[in-house]
Scaffold this motif. Structure first.
Motif, PDB file in Angstrom:
ATOM      1  N   SER A  93     102.782 -14.195 -12.243  1.00 46.05           N
ATOM      2  CA  SER A  93     103.273 -14.184 -13.672  1.00 46.05           C
ATOM      3  C   SER A  93     103.101 -15.102 -14.890  1.00 46.05           C
ATOM      4  O   SER A  93     102.871 -14.644 -15.813  1.00 46.05           O
ATOM      5  CB  SER A  93     104.604 -13.398 -13.314  1.00 46.05           C
TER       6      SER A  93
ATOM      7  N   LEU B 106     101.469  -6.905  -2.654  1.00 42.61           N
ATOM      8  CA  LEU B 106     101.741  -7.997  -3.859  1.00 42.61           C
ATOM      9  C   LEU B 106     100.774  -8.830  -3.275  1.00 42.61           C
ATOM     10  O   LEU B 106     100.327  -9.704  -4.973  1.00 42.61           O
ATOM     11  CB  LEU B 106     103.076  -8.546  -2.759  1.00 42.61           C
TER      12      LEU B 106
ATOM     13  N   ASP C   6     106.717 -13.833  -0.926  1.00 38.81           N
ATOM     14  CA  ASP C   6     106.573 -12.378  -1.830  1.00 38.81           C
ATOM     15  C   ASP C   6     107.215 -13.135  -2.928  1.00 38.81           C
ATOM     16  O   ASP C   6     107.214 -13.005  -4.441  1.00 38.81           O
ATOM     17  CB  ASP C   6     107.341 -11.437  -1.890  1.00 38.81           C
ATOM     18  N   THR C   7     108.718 -14.600  -2.888  1.00 37.83           N
ATOM     19  CA  THR C   7     109.072 -15.305  -4.163  1.00 37.83           C
ATOM     20  C   THR C   7     107.352 -15.636  -5.243  1.00 37.83           C
ATOM     21  O   THR C   7     107.634 -15.513  -6.068  1.00 37.83           O
ATOM     22  CB  THR C   7     109.942 -15.770  -3.868  1.00 37.83           C
TER      23      THR C   7
ATOM     24  N   ASP D  53      98.265  -7.676  -5.723  1.00 37.95           N
ATOM     25  CA  ASP D  53      99.067  -7.601  -7.361  1.00 37.95           C
ATOM     26  C   ASP D  53      98.683  -8.969  -7.801  1.00 37.95           C
ATOM     27  O   ASP D  53      98.626  -9.103  -9.463  1.00 37.95           O
ATOM     28  CB  ASP D  53      99.795  -7.095  -7.412  1.00 37.95           C
ATOM     29  N   ALA D  54      99.232 -10.128  -7.096  1.00 39.52           N
ATOM     30  CA  ALA D  54      98.822 -10.815  -7.719  1.00 39.52           C
ATOM     31  C   ALA D  54      97.302 -11.519  -8.115  1.00 39.52           C
ATOM     32  O   ALA D  54      97.622 -12.548  -9.649  1.00 39.52           O
ATOM     33  CB  ALA D  54      99.650 -12.248  -6.583  1.00 39.52           C
TER      34      ALA D  54
ATOM     35  N   GLY E 194     105.155 -14.055  -6.524  1.00 37.40           N
ATOM     36  CA  GLY E 194     105.558 -13.528  -8.127  1.00 37.40           C
ATOM     37  C   GLY E 194     105.422 -14.207  -9.434  1.00 37.40           C
ATOM     38  O   GLY E 194     105.517 -14.769 -10.543  1.00 37.40           O
TER      39      GLY E 194
END
Length: 285
Positions: free
Chosen positions: A103, A45, A95-96, A48-49, A99
């Motif tokens: 985003s 992640l 992880d939060t 991805d971030a 995100g």
């Protein structure tokens, strides 16, 4: 046999394909090495971030007349540092936090892009444009890939210990904060190098699939590195050639080949594949 030869030889008759294949090899090599560490660390992640977070940096670099790689690297590094700061100073899980940060920055980048007049096509930023690589792009990718590979080769044991057993790394006196942010810097550099090939959205596949495939095929890290490099470079070359023959987008073709390689490993890996595990679970007479 002539058809196989034509598959490889025909694209090499074009200068843009020669540049694309060389760029594919460089990007595949650097992504494969870092992929192994990300898989062991569980940082899928995070890749991805950072890949999504570079978009506002790319747009701002265009506005200021700077090389796009500078803005992308700065934005990626800001995302990594912001994620670490928020994690350490709040009750929210990592992880939060990732995100929220990626985003938010991706949305900010899209708003900036919609307000800036540019001849850049959004699809080239989101999905890459390997066949459009210029000699300057190739030099840029080569420098970034070379720096990243040299650092990883020099510190591969420290990085491995940090990813595999942070407690042991702390016990032997390794500077965990330096290694942590150093790995994030390498991740940001690798993403910057890969944007030209597969874009912001698909770069996470380049950073995860080779290491995940190799992880299924071996229990030794040295072999994992070699298998990941073979999978990544081979997929980049085959995907680039395939995109030429079917007149398709290069980045998605590369990612599809890597996904296919992972599926094969998932099914047929000698010890970790699904079919092998089912054979081991069968009752013996």
């Amino acid at each position: 046999m002539s058809e196989v030869w034509s598959f490889f030889a025909e694209p090499l008759g074009y200068a843009f394909m020669q540049r694309a294949l060389l760029g594919a090899v460089l990007i595949g090599a650097v992504c494969s090495v870092l992929s192994c560490y990300l898989v062991l660390k569980g940082w899928s992640l995070m890749g991805d971030a950072i890949s999504h977070a570079v978009l506002p940096g790319v747009v701002l670099s265009f506005v200021l007349g700077l090389p796009l790689a500078i803005g992308a690297f700065a934005a990626g590094l800001f995302c990594a540092v912001a994620t670490g700061y928020l994690k350490e100073n709040s009750r929210v899980k990592e992880d939060t936090v990732m995100g929220i940060v990626f985003s938010g920055m991706f949305g900010f980048g899209l708003v900036l892009f919609s307000k800036v007049e540019t001849d850049q096509h959004l699809n080239h930023i989101l999905f890459g444009n390997m066949l459009g690589m210029t000699p300057r792009d190739l030099v840029e990718v080569g420098i970034i890939a070379g720096i990243t590979l040299l650092i990883v080769i020099a510190k591969w044991r420290d990085l491995l210990l940090y990813c595999f057993d942070p407690a042991q790394a702390r016990a032997v006196g390794l500077p965990l904060s330096v290694i942590h942010y150093g790995l994030l810097v390498l991740l940001a550099l690798t993403i910057v190098a890969s944007i030209k090939a597969v874009g912001i959205i698909l770069v996470v596949a380049m950073l995860i699939a080779p290491g995940a495939t190799a992880y299924l095929l071996t229990n030794r890290f040295s072999r994992m590195l070699m298998i990941a490099a073979a999978v990544a470079i081979g997929s980049c070359v085959i995907g680039t050639l395939l995109s030429f023959h079917i007149d398709g987008a290069t980045g998605p073709c590369i990612v599809l080949v890597q996904a296919f390689a992972f599926v094969l490993a998932f099914l047929f890996a000698p010890r970790h594949g699904v079919l092998a595990m089912r054979r081991e679970q069968r009752p013996t007479a």
